[in-house]
Motif scaffolding. Structure first.
Motif, PDB file in Angstrom:
ATOM      1  N   VAL A  86       0.831  -1.204   0.000  1.00 39.88           N
ATOM      2  CA  VAL A  86       0.000   0.000   0.000  1.00 39.88           C
ATOM      3  C   VAL A  86       0.868   1.258   0.000  1.00 39.88           C
ATOM      4  O   VAL A  86       0.487   2.286  -0.570  1.00 39.88           O
ATOM      5  N   ARG A  87       2.055   1.188   0.586  1.00 40.22           N
ATOM      6  CA  ARG A  87       2.950   2.343   0.552  1.00 40.22           C
ATOM      7  C   ARG A  87       3.401   2.621  -0.873  1.00 40.22           C
ATOM      8  O   ARG A  87       3.530   3.783  -1.293  1.00 40.22           O
ATOM      9  N   GLY A  88       3.626   1.560  -1.662  1.00 39.55           N
ATOM     10  CA  GLY A  88       3.984   1.754  -3.059  1.00 39.55           C
ATOM     11  C   GLY A  88       2.914   2.488  -3.831  1.00 39.55           C
ATOM     12  O   GLY A  88       3.201   3.329  -4.692  1.00 39.55           O
ATOM     13  N   VAL A  89       1.639   2.210  -3.509  1.00 36.47           N
ATOM     14  CA  VAL A  89       0.528   2.921  -4.156  1.00 36.47           C
ATOM     15  C   VAL A  89       0.497   4.368  -3.701  1.00 36.47           C
ATOM     16  O   VAL A  89       0.356   5.298  -4.503  1.00 36.47           O
ATOM     17  N   MET A  90       0.634   4.593  -2.405  1.00 36.41           N
ATOM     18  CA  MET A  90       0.533   5.940  -1.859  1.00 36.41           C
ATOM     19  C   MET A  90       1.613   6.874  -2.395  1.00 36.41           C
ATOM     20  O   MET A  90       1.354   8.050  -2.665  1.00 36.41           O
ATOM     21  N   GLU A  91       2.812   6.362  -2.561  1.00 36.69           N
ATOM     22  CA  GLU A  91       3.920   7.215  -2.993  1.00 36.69           C
ATOM     23  C   GLU A  91       3.963   7.434  -4.496  1.00 36.69           C
ATOM     24  O   GLU A  91       4.604   8.377  -4.960  1.00 36.69           O
ATOM     25  N   ASN A  92       3.298   6.590  -5.249  1.00 36.25           N
ATOM     26  CA  ASN A  92       3.451   6.663  -6.700  1.00 36.25           C
ATOM     27  C   ASN A  92       2.176   6.980  -7.454  1.00 36.25           C
ATOM     28  O   ASN A  92       2.178   7.005  -8.691  1.00 36.25           O
ATOM     29  N   SER A  93       1.079   7.229  -6.738  1.00 37.86           N
ATOM     30  CA  SER A  93      -0.153   7.618  -7.426  1.00 37.86           C
ATOM     31  C   SER A  93      -1.033   8.387  -6.455  1.00 37.86           C
ATOM     32  O   SER A  93      -1.007   8.134  -5.254  1.00 37.86           O
ATOM     33  N   ASP A  94      -1.784   9.295  -6.992  1.00 36.01           N
ATOM     34  CA  ASP A  94      -2.750  10.030  -6.180  1.00 36.01           C
ATOM     35  C   ASP A  94      -4.116   9.428  -6.445  1.00 36.01           C
ATOM     36  O   ASP A  94      -4.930   9.958  -7.205  1.00 36.01           O
ATOM     37  N   THR A 138       9.238   3.875  -0.012  1.00 35.27           N
ATOM     38  CA  THR A 138       9.969   3.761   1.249  1.00 35.27           C
ATOM     39  C   THR A 138       9.261   2.791   2.179  1.00 35.27           C
ATOM     40  O   THR A 138       8.061   2.941   2.455  1.00 35.27           O
ATOM     41  N   ASP A 139       9.987   1.818   2.665  1.00 38.55           N
ATOM     42  CA  ASP A 139       9.439   0.848   3.602  1.00 38.55           C
ATOM     43  C   ASP A 139       9.027   1.582   4.877  1.00 38.55           C
ATOM     44  O   ASP A 139       9.858   2.235   5.517  1.00 38.55           O
ATOM     45  N   PRO A 140       7.752   1.518   5.285  1.00 41.85           N
ATOM     46  CA  PRO A 140       7.318   2.262   6.466  1.00 41.85           C
ATOM     47  C   PRO A 140       7.941   1.760   7.767  1.00 41.85           C
ATOM     48  O   PRO A 140       7.950   2.483   8.769  1.00 41.85           O
ATOM     49  N   ARG A 141       8.472   0.562   7.763  1.00 49.22           N
ATOM     50  CA  ARG A 141       9.071   0.014   8.985  1.00 49.22           C
ATOM     51  C   ARG A 141      10.559   0.315   9.077  1.00 49.22           C
ATOM     52  O   ARG A 141      11.060   0.734  10.122  1.00 49.22           O
ATOM     53  N   THR A 142      11.300   0.125   7.951  1.00 49.31           N
ATOM     54  CA  THR A 142      12.754   0.277   7.991  1.00 49.31           C
ATOM     55  C   THR A 142      13.241   1.609   7.442  1.00 49.31           C
ATOM     56  O   THR A 142      14.378   2.004   7.696  1.00 49.31           O
ATOM     57  N   GLY A 143      12.411   2.301   6.660  1.00 48.47           N
ATOM     58  CA  GLY A 143      12.839   3.539   6.025  1.00 48.47           C
ATOM     59  C   GLY A 143      13.679   3.341   4.787  1.00 48.47           C
ATOM     60  O   GLY A 143      14.138   4.316   4.178  1.00 48.47           O
TER      61      GLY A 143
END
Length: 352
Positions: A86-94, A138-143
């Motif tokens: 889900v982070r990949g979606v959030m960072e790469n599309s609105d 960016t991995d939300p756990r490791t950064g």
């Protein structure tokens, strides 16, 4: 199954072009070629391309069912529970600014892979792979940064989608037998290949799919990104004039998609859901209502892949999951296609 199919021939024996001698009478009959004479065969003209699946597949017969829209929303709910996916979606599309466009593009991709020609499916897959290769998040756990085409993430997205499609189809009353459900999972390794996965590493049956979810559950969580997806799906932004339609049509369907999730997903989201039996009853009623809309009318809506496939392959290619009842007796034995209602899905079956 799960691999590309070649273009079928039209059948019939090839014509031969060799020396002939006219026989007496009004017609000439070919004679046997002389010893040592060379003959050539005319290759039959190729038939229309059935694409990756073709009308004989479970996938072809089921993906035209209108409950696939509910299944697609369920897949979004499920996919959002993987923090990196889900982070990949959030960072790469609105997705909040173009949510409807995103949903339609996803429907177009699934429709192209199911009902388009082999070439169209391959080109669609190549486009998706090219886009994913350029993206990271960016991995939300490791950064740490990670590529969005990480096979682990692609596998999660694929399995969440196939599980949702199959679950909603069966639970809404589509008469798939256990053998046909296994075929469906196996067939869809073809689209896993197109997004960049090795089909050998993708579940090929319902038991393997269930085992995958058991294995992946420890990494799933409902963080801020997942709750943002939940908030959006419950009340997507829309033009003020369309708000009544959203409240009347969208909210019940999105609520039904959420209710159809497994219990562990509800617990992760922290939001209650109706009792499983109530959800099943609502899914069946909704499926019956949607299927009462004439298919010819539904299929005229964008993107129109089914209409194009029927023009290409003829009226006999018309998809309907109920045509699978005929082959069910061969696959599973007499009667099972008529009585199995998908109750073997342990994530939602209620105790008797």
């Amino acid at each position: 199954m799960g691999t590309d199919r070649g273009t079928p021939s039209t059948g019939g024996a090839p014509d031969s072009a060799g020396p002939t001698h006219p026989a007496p009478g009004p017609e000439a009959a070919p004679a046997c070629p002389a010893p040592g004479a060379r003959t050539t065969a005319t290759r039959p003209a190729p038939g229309p391309d059935p694409g990756l699946y073709g009308p004989d597949s479970v996938t072809w017969q089921c993906h035209g069912d209108p409950v696939m829209w509910i299944a697609g929303v369920r897949a979004l709910y499920l996919q959002a529970l993987h923090p990196r996916a889900v982070r990949g979606v959030m960072e790469n599309s609105d997705f909040r600014a173009d949510a409807w466009g995103r949903l339609l593009r996803t429907a177009d991709f699934v429709g192209t892979l199911t009902y388009g020609t082999t070439d169209a499916a391959e080109r669609a897959g190549a486009r998706v792979r090219a886009i994913h290769r350029r993206l990271s998040a960016t991995d939300p756990r490791t950064g740490l940064r990670f590529p969005v085409d990480d096979p682990e993430l692609l596998l999660w997205v694929h399995c969440a989608q196939i599980d949702s499609f199959l679950h909603v189809l069966r639970r809404s009353g589509v008469p798939l037998t256990p053998a046909q459900a296994d075929r469906y999972v196996d067939e869809n390794r073809a689209n896993a290949r197109l997004v960049g996965l090795d089909p050998a590493a993708v579940p090929a049956g319902t038991a393997a799919l269930a085992a995958y979810f058991d294995a992946v559950r420890p990494v799933l969580a409902a963080g801020a990104d997942a709750h943002a997806v939940d908030d959006f799906l419950r009340c997507p932004p829309i033009h003020p004039l369309l708000v009544p339609g959203r409240n009347l049509l969208w909210r019940p369907l999105a609520g039904l998609a959420y209710a159809s999730l497994p219990g562990w997903a509800h617990r992760l989201y922290g939001r209650p859901a109706p009792a499983p039996r109530s959800t099943t009853r609502r899914l069946r009623l909704t499926g019956h209502a949607l299927r009462s809309i004439p298919a010819g009318l539904r299929w005229q809506l964008p993107p129109g892949h089914i209409v194009g496939a029927m023009r290409r392959l003829g009226p006999g290619s018309r998809p309907s999951p109920y045509t699978l009842r005929t082959s069910a007796a061969i696959l599973d034995g007499p009667g099972r296609a008529w009585h199995n209602d998908g109750g073997d899905f342990k994530t939602w079956r209620s105790p008797d």
